[in-house]
Design a protein around this motif. Structure first.
Motif, PDB file in Angstrom:
ATOM      1  N   ASP A  59       0.927  -1.340   0.094  1.00 48.19           N
ATOM      2  CA  ASP A  59      -0.060   0.063  -0.161  1.00 48.19           C
ATOM      3  C   ASP A  59       0.958   1.297  -0.002  1.00 48.19           C
ATOM      4  N   GLY A  60       1.961   1.214  -0.542  1.00 47.31           N
ATOM      5  CA  GLY A  60       3.005   2.370  -0.718  1.00 47.31           C
ATOM      6  C   GLY A  60       4.091   2.197  -1.325  1.00 47.31           C
ATOM      7  N   SER A  61       5.135   2.966  -1.437  1.00 45.42           N
ATOM      8  CA  SER A  61       6.389   3.128  -2.138  1.00 45.42           C
ATOM      9  C   SER A  61       7.391   3.796  -1.307  1.00 45.42           C
ATOM     10  N   HIS A  62       8.507   3.342  -1.572  1.00 45.15           N
ATOM     11  CA  HIS A  62       9.903   3.880  -0.763  1.00 45.15           C
ATOM     12  C   HIS A  62       9.854   5.444  -0.991  1.00 45.15           C
ATOM     13  N   ARG A  63       9.849   6.126   0.176  1.00 44.06           N
ATOM     14  CA  ARG A  63       9.713   7.549   0.127  1.00 44.06           C
ATOM     15  C   ARG A  63      11.123   8.288   0.738  1.00 44.06           C
ATOM     16  N   TYR A  64      11.493   7.873   1.941  1.00 40.69           N
ATOM     17  CA  TYR A  64      12.283   8.338   2.902  1.00 40.69           C
ATOM     18  C   TYR A  64      13.767   7.701   2.650  1.00 40.69           C
ATOM     19  N   ILE A  71      22.390   7.583   4.982  1.00 43.72           N
ATOM     20  CA  ILE A  71      23.077   6.600   4.458  1.00 43.72           C
ATOM     21  C   ILE A  71      23.835   7.210   3.369  1.00 43.72           C
ATOM     22  N   ASP A  72      25.029   6.613   3.071  1.00 40.21           N
ATOM     23  CA  ASP A  72      25.985   6.888   1.926  1.00 40.21           C
ATOM     24  C   ASP A  72      25.229   6.766   0.790  1.00 40.21           C
ATOM     25  N   THR A  73      25.291   7.632  -0.443  1.00 42.71           N
ATOM     26  CA  THR A  73      24.616   7.586  -1.497  1.00 42.71           C
ATOM     27  C   THR A  73      25.066   6.113  -2.386  1.00 42.71           C
ATOM     28  N   ASN A  74      26.272   6.050  -2.158  1.00 45.21           N
ATOM     29  CA  ASN A  74      26.910   4.854  -2.943  1.00 45.21           C
ATOM     30  C   ASN A  74      26.621   3.578  -2.493  1.00 45.21           C
ATOM     31  N   TYR A  75      25.763   3.566  -1.249  1.00 48.24           N
ATOM     32  CA  TYR A  75      25.148   2.118  -0.787  1.00 48.24           C
ATOM     33  C   TYR A  75      23.924   2.269  -0.692  1.00 48.24           C
ATOM     34  N   TYR A  76      23.190   2.991  -1.502  1.00 49.16           N
ATOM     35  CA  TYR A  76      21.700   3.227  -1.623  1.00 49.16           C
ATOM     36  C   TYR A  76      21.204   3.375  -2.954  1.00 49.16           C
ATOM     37  N   PHE A  77      20.076   2.722  -3.409  1.00 48.53           N
ATOM     38  CA  PHE A  77      19.546   2.988  -4.608  1.00 48.53           C
ATOM     39  C   PHE A  77      17.916   2.807  -4.354  1.00 48.53           C
ATOM     40  N   ASN A  78      17.365   3.993  -4.642  1.00 46.85           N
ATOM     41  CA  ASN A  78      15.900   4.166  -4.679  1.00 46.85           C
ATOM     42  C   ASN A  78      15.341   3.552  -6.194  1.00 46.85           C
ATOM     43  N   ASP A  79      14.665   2.462  -6.188  1.00 44.00           N
ATOM     44  CA  ASP A  79      14.199   1.996  -7.265  1.00 44.00           C
ATOM     45  C   ASP A  79      12.746   2.524  -7.763  1.00 44.00           C
ATOM     46  N   THR A  80      12.644   3.625  -8.170  1.00 42.72           N
ATOM     47  CA  THR A  80      11.201   4.264  -8.214  1.00 42.72           C
ATOM     48  C   THR A  80      10.504   3.237  -9.146  1.00 42.72           C
ATOM     49  N   SER A  81      11.114   2.718 -10.144  1.00 43.83           N
ATOM     50  CA  SER A  81      10.094   1.916 -10.956  1.00 43.83           C
ATOM     51  C   SER A  81       9.300   0.749 -10.312  1.00 43.83           C
TER      52      SER A  81
END
Ligand SMILES: [Zn+2]
Length: 424
Positions: free
Chosen positions: A122-127, A141-151
């Motif tokens: 009932d939702g998607s990643h936001r924070y 988090i260090d952006t090198n260790y994080y990927f927000n897969d908006t698709s």
């Protein structure tokens, strides 16, 4: 008896003042905001989905994951392969605004790295994840260790896990205990008073801070916050705003000679401590309940503000409700088009202009489009009842925390200057 007479007074106050705003408006005319999911303005109790508090152990991987702490949200956790784990996050109920809060802690018997996917129902990643090894000091988090897969609406994280707990949280944890500590720290000043105005649906205290130099016939400023649990940046903003009002500067001292301030910093303690995305423990968006007043939290705050204003509603000079959204934005009530000069609108604009003067490089977003005076939100209620400048102050989810402190302290300064300039 005492409580009966109090109740009677409150009821009378409500009949006199509470209805004045709404006499020409029916529940059917009350509309939510354009981004609201269906049913938001129905604020009678709704079913809450339980979150089971537990600690998961993956014995083969010697990895532990827990949601056994206040403010947590983790609905399931499982292993996909040797080094990949899945966290499943669900809201307290739905339909719901996508404020997809999560918070859990992970540790292992020896240092190791894992891949973690966060999936949502009932939702998607936001924070952007905030990490902490002690529950107090946080960093994104260090952006090198994080990927927000908006698709897919999911997040992929790479985490270093140690024998000490790593908190992984949508935002820093700022819970009802933290508010208590903050308020207690402030109480060294003689002109401040802390009291409890009542209890949330689940019996948690709703605190009031009063800034009161005991002047005769003061004007009033009302400040409230945290109707929506994940809106931690709004909480930081409120803190900085209030701390400016009580400091030792000449401006603040002069302001306190003329104004009494009521602050209700945590309107929804149940939602905050139970790790909700949006609602109180009755499953309701409190900031859509300022017309029907079906919920104990909104009723308490309303009654407290009406009681404080008493017979002299014109004494209320400013109302602000702190929130968070994707960006910093001031939602203000649009100019009353039937008036050549709308004094409440002009005061709000003067305040924003002064804030802009103090921070010329800071982009000040102002939005007048959401308010048609008939939304069931706190600012529309305050505007209608007190005929005072009333606004929703939204801080961006990811706005730099030091910048929040600076801007909100400056915004408080600007408010004091503008209100002091106005004739009594
Ligand atoms: Zn909000």
């Amino acid at each position: 008896m005492r409580s009966l007479s109090l109740h009677l007074i409150t009821t009378i106050l409500f009949l006199i003042f509470g209805c004045s705003s709404t006499k020409e408006t029916s529940q059917e005319e009350i509309k939510g905001l354009p981004y609201d999911p269906p049913g938001s303005t129905v604020t009678t109790n709704k079913t809450i989905y339980p979150q089971h508090k537990r600690t998961f152990l993956f014995s083969g991987s010697k990895l532990y994951v827990s949601n056994e702490f206040p403010g947590s949200r983790l609905n399931d956790f499982y292993q996909e392969d040797d080094s990949t784990f899945i966290a499943v996050i669900e809201p307290e109920n739905s339909p719901i605004n996508n404020s997809a809060w999560y918070s859990f802690k992970i540790w292992s018997e020896m240092d190791r790295e894992i891949n973690l996917k966060i999936l949502y129902k009932d939702g998607s990643h936001r924070y952007i994840p905030k990490l902490s090894y002690d529950g107090n000091n946080w960093r994104p988090i260090d952006t090198n260790y994080y990927f927000n897969d908006t698709s897919k609406g999911i997040a992929n994280l790479k985490l270093k896990i140690k024998p000490t707990s790593l908190w992984v949280s949508a935002q820093e944890l700022f819970l009802s205990d933290d508010y208590e500590s903050w308020i207690d720290e402030l109480m060294t000043k003689s002109f401040l008073k802390k009291s409890v105005i009542g209890e949330s649906a689940k019996g948690r205290a709703i605190n009031k801070i009063e800034i009161n130099e005991e002047n005769k016939d003061p004007d009033l400023v009302f400040i409230i916050g945290r109707q929506h649990p994940p809106e931690v940046t709004g909480a930081f903003a409120l803190k900085s705003f209030v701390e400016k009002l009580i400091d030792d500067s000449e401006l603040s001292k002069n302001f306190r000679k003329r104004f009494r301030v009521i602050v209700i910093p945590l309107v929804n303690p149940d939602g905050v401590d139970e790790g909700h995305w949006r609602h109180n423990s009755n499953g309701v968006d409190l900031n859509r309940d300022w017309f029907a007043f079906n919920q104990p939290e909104t009723r308490l705050v309303r009654d407290e503000l009406l009681k404080t204003a008493g017979q002299s509603q014109s004494k209320v000079k400013f109302f602000v409700d702190f929130h968070s959204t994707q960006q910093d934005v001031f939602y203000i009530i649009a100019k009353d088009s039937s008036l050549d000069f709308d004094p409440t609108y002009e005061t709000t604009k003067s305040w924003l202009n002064r804030t802009h003067e103090i921070f010329p490089d800071y982009k000040l977003n102002v939005d007048e489009s959401l308010n048609d005076y008939n939304a069931p939100t706190s600012d529309d209620w305050a505007y209608n009842v007190f005929n005072a400048p009333a606004l929703t102050y939204e801080i961006g989810d990811e706005t730099d925390r030091a910048l929040i402190r600076k801007i909100c302290s400056g915004a408080a300064e600007a408010m004091m200057e503008i209100l002091l300039k106005a004739k009594k």
